[in-house]
Design a protein around this motif. Structure first.
Motif, PDB file in Angstrom:
ATOM      1  N   ALA A   1       0.810  -1.217   0.000  1.00 22.71           N
ATOM      2  CA  ALA A   1       0.000   0.000   0.000  1.00 22.71           C
ATOM      3  C   ALA A   1       0.842   1.264   0.000  1.00 22.71           C
ATOM      4  N   ALA A   2       1.895   1.291   0.806  1.00 24.30           N
ATOM      5  CA  ALA A   2       2.691   2.515   0.911  1.00 24.30           C
ATOM      6  C   ALA A   2       3.376   2.880  -0.400  1.00 24.30           C
ATOM      7  N   ALA A   3       3.677   1.880  -1.223  1.00 24.96           N
ATOM      8  CA  ALA A   3       4.352   2.126  -2.503  1.00 24.96           C
ATOM      9  C   ALA A   3       3.383   2.228  -3.667  1.00 24.96           C
ATOM     10  N   ALA A   4       2.087   2.110  -3.411  1.00 33.57           N
ATOM     11  CA  ALA A   4       1.100   2.104  -4.488  1.00 33.57           C
ATOM     12  C   ALA A   4       1.134   3.355  -5.365  1.00 33.57           C
ATOM     13  N   PRO A   5       1.426   4.558  -4.823  1.00 35.28           N
ATOM     14  CA  PRO A   5       1.419   5.735  -5.701  1.00 35.28           C
ATOM     15  C   PRO A   5       2.407   5.641  -6.858  1.00 35.28           C
ATOM     16  N   TRP A   6       3.645   5.194  -6.613  1.00 28.87           N
ATOM     17  CA  TRP A   6       4.621   5.156  -7.714  1.00 28.87           C
ATOM     18  C   TRP A   6       4.652   3.812  -8.440  1.00 28.87           C
ATOM     19  N   LEU A   7       4.218   2.753  -7.794  1.00 26.42           N
ATOM     20  CA  LEU A   7       4.187   1.462  -8.484  1.00 26.42           C
ATOM     21  C   LEU A   7       2.944   1.295  -9.352  1.00 26.42           C
ATOM     22  N   PHE A   8       1.798   1.762  -8.846  1.00 21.69           N
ATOM     23  CA  PHE A   8       0.528   1.467  -9.511  1.00 21.69           C
ATOM     24  C   PHE A   8      -0.265   2.707  -9.904  1.00 21.69           C
ATOM     25  N   GLY A   9       0.219   3.876  -9.494  1.00 25.29           N
ATOM     26  CA  GLY A   9      -0.547   5.084  -9.749  1.00 25.29           C
ATOM     27  C   GLY A   9      -1.832   5.143  -8.953  1.00 25.29           C
TER      28      GLY A   9
ATOM     29  N   TYR B   1       7.570  -9.188   9.724  1.00 31.99           N
ATOM     30  CA  TYR B   1       8.648  -8.491   9.035  1.00 31.99           C
ATOM     31  C   TYR B   1       9.549  -7.719   9.996  1.00 31.99           C
ATOM     32  N   ALA B   2      10.855  -7.756   9.717  1.00 30.48           N
ATOM     33  CA  ALA B   2      11.793  -6.771  10.254  1.00 30.48           C
ATOM     34  C   ALA B   2      11.875  -5.648   9.223  1.00 30.48           C
ATOM     35  N   VAL B   3      11.721  -4.402   9.671  1.00 33.64           N
ATOM     36  CA  VAL B   3      11.509  -3.283   8.759  1.00 33.64           C
ATOM     37  C   VAL B   3      12.711  -2.348   8.768  1.00 33.64           C
ATOM     38  N   LEU B   4      13.314  -2.154   7.593  1.00 29.92           N
ATOM     39  CA  LEU B   4      14.382  -1.170   7.471  1.00 29.92           C
ATOM     40  C   LEU B   4      13.813   0.241   7.625  1.00 29.92           C
ATOM     41  N   PRO B   5      14.626   1.182   8.106  1.00 30.64           N
ATOM     42  CA  PRO B   5      14.143   2.567   8.216  1.00 30.64           C
ATOM     43  C   PRO B   5      13.735   3.160   6.870  1.00 30.64           C
ATOM     44  N   THR B   6      14.212   2.584   5.778  1.00 33.63           N
ATOM     45  CA  THR B   6      13.938   3.130   4.448  1.00 33.63           C
ATOM     46  C   THR B   6      12.659   2.583   3.816  1.00 33.63           C
ATOM     47  N   TYR B   7      11.925   1.693   4.497  1.00 38.30           N
ATOM     48  CA  TYR B   7      10.670   1.175   3.952  1.00 38.30           C
ATOM     49  C   TYR B   7       9.786   2.332   3.510  1.00 38.30           C
ATOM     50  N   PRO B   8       9.127   2.256   2.355  1.00 45.16           N
ATOM     51  CA  PRO B   8       8.967   1.135   1.426  1.00 45.16           C
ATOM     52  C   PRO B   8       9.887   1.209   0.209  1.00 45.16           C
ATOM     53  N   ALA B   9      11.000   1.924   0.321  1.00 44.28           N
ATOM     54  CA  ALA B   9      11.898   2.077  -0.822  1.00 44.28           C
ATOM     55  C   ALA B   9      12.587   0.758  -1.163  1.00 44.28           C
ATOM     56  N   THR B  10      12.836   0.562  -2.447  1.00 44.70           N
ATOM     57  CA  THR B  10      13.613  -0.581  -2.935  1.00 44.70           C
ATOM     58  C   THR B  10      15.089  -0.328  -2.673  1.00 44.70           C
ATOM     59  N   ASN B  11      15.831  -1.375  -2.313  1.00 39.30           N
ATOM     60  CA  ASN B  11      17.264  -1.157  -2.070  1.00 39.30           C
ATOM     61  C   ASN B  11      18.148  -2.203  -2.752  1.00 39.30           C
TER      62      ASN B  11
ATOM     63  N   SER C   1      16.757   3.333  -2.207  1.00 42.55           N
ATOM     64  CA  SER C   1      17.605   3.667  -1.067  1.00 42.55           C
ATOM     65  C   SER C   1      18.895   2.871  -1.183  1.00 42.55           C
ATOM     66  N   PRO C   2      19.964   3.306  -0.533  1.00 44.29           N
ATOM     67  CA  PRO C   2      21.229   2.563  -0.609  1.00 44.29           C
ATOM     68  C   PRO C   2      21.047   1.133  -0.112  1.00 44.29           C
ATOM     69  N   PRO C   3      21.584   0.158  -0.814  1.00 41.50           N
ATOM     70  CA  PRO C   3      21.424  -1.240  -0.393  1.00 41.50           C
ATOM     71  C   PRO C   3      21.969  -1.469   1.011  1.00 41.50           C
ATOM     72  N   ALA C   4      21.169  -2.128   1.820  1.00 43.46           N
ATOM     73  CA  ALA C   4      21.570  -2.404   3.204  1.00 43.46           C
ATOM     74  C   ALA C   4      20.730  -3.549   3.737  1.00 43.46           C
ATOM     75  N   MET C   5      21.224  -4.145   4.827  1.00 42.36           N
ATOM     76  CA  MET C   5      20.475  -5.185   5.524  1.00 42.36           C
ATOM     77  C   MET C   5      20.818  -5.073   7.006  1.00 42.36           C
ATOM     78  N   PHE C   6      20.139  -5.851   7.824  1.00 44.81           N
ATOM     79  CA  PHE C   6      20.453  -5.885   9.240  1.00 44.81           C
ATOM     80  C   PHE C   6      21.674  -6.767   9.491  1.00 44.81           C
ATOM     81  N   ALA C   7      22.475  -6.402  10.489  1.00 40.52           N
ATOM     82  CA  ALA C   7      23.543  -7.298  10.933  1.00 40.52           C
ATOM     83  C   ALA C   7      22.937  -8.662  11.243  1.00 40.52           C
ATOM     84  N   THR C   8      23.671  -9.722  10.956  1.00 39.88           N
ATOM     85  CA  THR C   8      23.075 -11.057  10.981  1.00 39.88           C
ATOM     86  C   THR C   8      22.800 -11.591  12.386  1.00 39.88           C
TER      87      THR C   8
END
Length: 614
Positions: free
Chosen positions: A297-305, A353-363, A454-461
């Motif tokens: 839903a949060a990405a619907a404006p740019w993904l789906f208009g 889900y574990a959520v990155l601070p950059t959600y809902p951006a693709t990384n 957003s810059p590619p990133a993940m959580f420390a393992t």
């Protein structure tokens, strides 16, 4: 989860790797040297993205492969209504019981009520080919889990639903083989609320909605959206799935999980960053992007208009579970309905889900900044454990064929090794769609995600889940010489996208061929042509004949023509075109050469070099 004695492929590649560091395999001797220095210890630390590998991790990976749903049972049952449409739990249980302990690769289930899909009505009492697999002696469907919660039955799916299959000869389970006749699209079309998956399909009927005053959306016609979505998802060939939320129907063939040295992953090669050279990214996106569409839903404006409330309103309007059903005449907005009933209120969507601070951006490691995770273990751990497990899988030993030895020479003479090189017979490259010539729309599936990166990133393992207040992030830099391939895989940076060079291990188990499943031929070379002449008629594609169609231009022409004559195949954009690298008379090869090459390709049942695994 099947016992080892119930497997058709209990053999594994040897476990020699003790750490994976963002796709770099570390063997024990190197790990001992690294532990001797401060810099080395940093390299092997969770803060550097390192994943320690041992027997316990492999065991957890196998368990997760068969049992971990990440909570998708809520979306599939309460929103999509998989148990409230044409098929019901009672009829499924009855179908399994009717087997009386025998195996099946395609469970036939009786319809509990009429459901109309386009011009076809599935009648109550009619048997439907589900493609669900039940092993010999087992009273369970591979990859399906049921949950009983205070009188409410739910159904969830795991990775094994698509990536394990029953061997029809023995009734045993082939771990890692694709379920090549899983009728996922038809099953979703028979659900009560197929509209929940409209973003994965060509449904222009969903464009009629708009936000209104107070952000209460004006929604498009419910019946029109539901009817159109059912037609689109039902067009998927058995053994295919449309994992791209690009509002275009373009399903792809379910790949195998014989994954070692097969990077980059996914048909376009999008999954290339992070642990296990992108395999954990692939595993994650199944549940973080595909088994719960509410998170979009949060990405619907740019993904789906679409406005987020409009998008959620379409998804939730037909939900069978009252607490998650949006009533356009009611007092609450769709997002309020979702929040009130969400079992995971700390994260978007319904899954865990574990959520990155950059959600809902693709990384470039995740579509949306979400990592499917299990409470009580590190974020993304189950995906990493499954990657380690999958990278040890290999198919059953191939039947000996004397022609295979000569086929290797034909393989080299034909130039196949220019792309199909290395331990898994792939050079790990993404080929531009104009060069490979296969159906092009799926290659551009990630294009709209370029609007929010957003810059590619993940959580420390070792990051606990649920997340602490300030979790440690691991950046995933992309080298300058690697970036063009990443952009090509995502269909971004001004490219038209491309498709990766697939690995060739286990080809005997992965027919039909090409990303669209279009190169399919059954036992009868005259009549069993294309998806319409095989999968759509319940005819299993013959691996040898299908490979022959991949290599022989005249047979391919007949296959492409058969696909093109089918409205259902055209809807799913199944063509069988492309990969025009011929080994036939016009290319200077004899029929014996062609047969020898096919025999060689079918004989590839393990990595071709002695290399570190997983």
């Amino acid at each position: 989860m099947p016992a080892v004695e119930d497997l058709a492929n209990p053999g594994r590649s040897p476990m020699t790797t003790v750490f994976d560091v963002l796709g770099r395999r570390i063997l024990r001797d190197e790990a001992d040297r690294l532990r001797a220095t401060e810099d080395g210890r940093r390299t092997l630390s969770p803060q550097a993205g390192a994943v320690a590998i041992d027997d316990a991790v492999i065991a957890r990976g196998r368990e997760a492969f068969y049992r971990e749903t990440f909570g998708d049972e809520v979306f599939l049952t309460d929103v999509m209504g998989m148990l409230d449409g044409g098929l019901t739990p009672f009829e499924v249980v009855r179908a399994v019981a009717a087997l009386k302990g025998e195996a099946t690769t395609n469970l036939k289930v009786r319809m509990a009520r009429d459901v109309t899909i386009g011009e076809r009505t599935y009648r109550r009492g009619e048997e439907v080919p589900t493609g669900l697999d039940v092993p010999k002696g087992g009273a369970f469907i591979i990859g399906i889990r049921s949950f009983y919660d205070r009188g409410h039955l739910r159904m969830g799916i795991t990775c094994a639903l698509c990536h394990a299959a029953v061997d029809p000869a023995s009734g045993k389970v082939v771990e890692g083989a694709p379920n090549a006749d899983l009728n996922a699209g038809l099953l979703m079309a028979l659900a009560r609320n197929s509209s929940a998956y409209f973003a994965h399909a060509s449904v222009p009927q969903a464009d009629g909605g708009a936000p209104a005053e107070g952000n209460r959306p004006v929604l498009p016609d419910a019946a029109a959206v539901e009817a159109a979505t059912k037609v689109q998802v039902a067009s998927w060939p058995p053994g295919s799935f449309d994992s791209s939320a690009d509002r275009v129907t373009n399903p792809t063939s379910i790949p195998s999980s014989f994954s070692a040295y097969g990077e980059p992953y996914s048909w376009s090669g999008r999954e290339t960053l992070g642990p296990f050279a992108g395999l954990s990214s692939l595993n994650n996106n199944v549940h973080a992007a595909n088994s719960d569409t509410t998170q979009l839903a949060a990405a619907a404006p740019w993904l789906f208009g679409l406005d987020p409330e409009t998008y959620l309103g379409i998804v939730l309007r037909g939900a069978p579970e009252g607490a998650l059903r949006y009533d356009p005449a009611g007092p609450h907005r769709p997002s309020q309905v979702l929040r009130a009933a969400d079992p995971t209120p700390a994260s978007p969507g319904l899954n865990s889900y574990a959520v990155l601070p950059t959600y809902p951006a693709t990384n470039y490691m995740t579509d949306n900044g979400l990592f499917a995770s299990v409470p009580g273990e590190p974020a993304n751990f189950a995906n990493n454990a499954m990657s380690a497990f999958q990278n040890l899988l290999r198919p059953p030993e191939a039947k000996a064929d004397p022609a295979a030895q000569g086929g290797r020479a034909v393989f080299e003479k034909a130039g196949c090794g220019a792309c199909h090189a290395g331990p898994a017979l792939t050079n790990h490259r993404v080929i531009p769609v104009a060069e490979i010539g296969t159906e092009p729309t799926r290659a551009k599936a990630g294009a709209k995600m370029e609007a929010r990166l957003s810059p590619p990133a993940m959580f420390a393992t070792d990051t606990p889940f649920p997340l602490p207040a300030d979790p440690k992030l691991v950046p995933l830099p992309i080298a300058d010489d690697r970036l063009p391939q990443v952009l090509l895989a995502w269909g971004q940076g001004g490219t038209e996208g491309g498709y990766k060079v697939p690995n060739l291990v286990g080809l005997a188990w992965t027919a039909p061929y090409l990303h669209d499943s279009g190169v399919a031929v059954g036992p009868d070379l005259t009549n069993d042509l294309g998806v319409p002449g095989t999968l759509d008629r319940g005819v299993t594609p013959d691996p040898g004949n299908s490979l022959r169609a991949l290599l022989d231009r005249r047979l391919r022409e007949a296959v492409v023509a058969a696909n093109g004559a089918s409205e259902k195949a055209r809807t799913a954009r199944v063509t069988g075109r492309g990969h025009a690298y011929w080994v036939d008379g016009e290319a200077g090869f004899s029929d014996d050469d062609q047969r020898a090459l096919v025999a060689y390709l079918l004989s590839i049942d393990r990595l071709t070099e002695t290399v570190a695994t997983p």
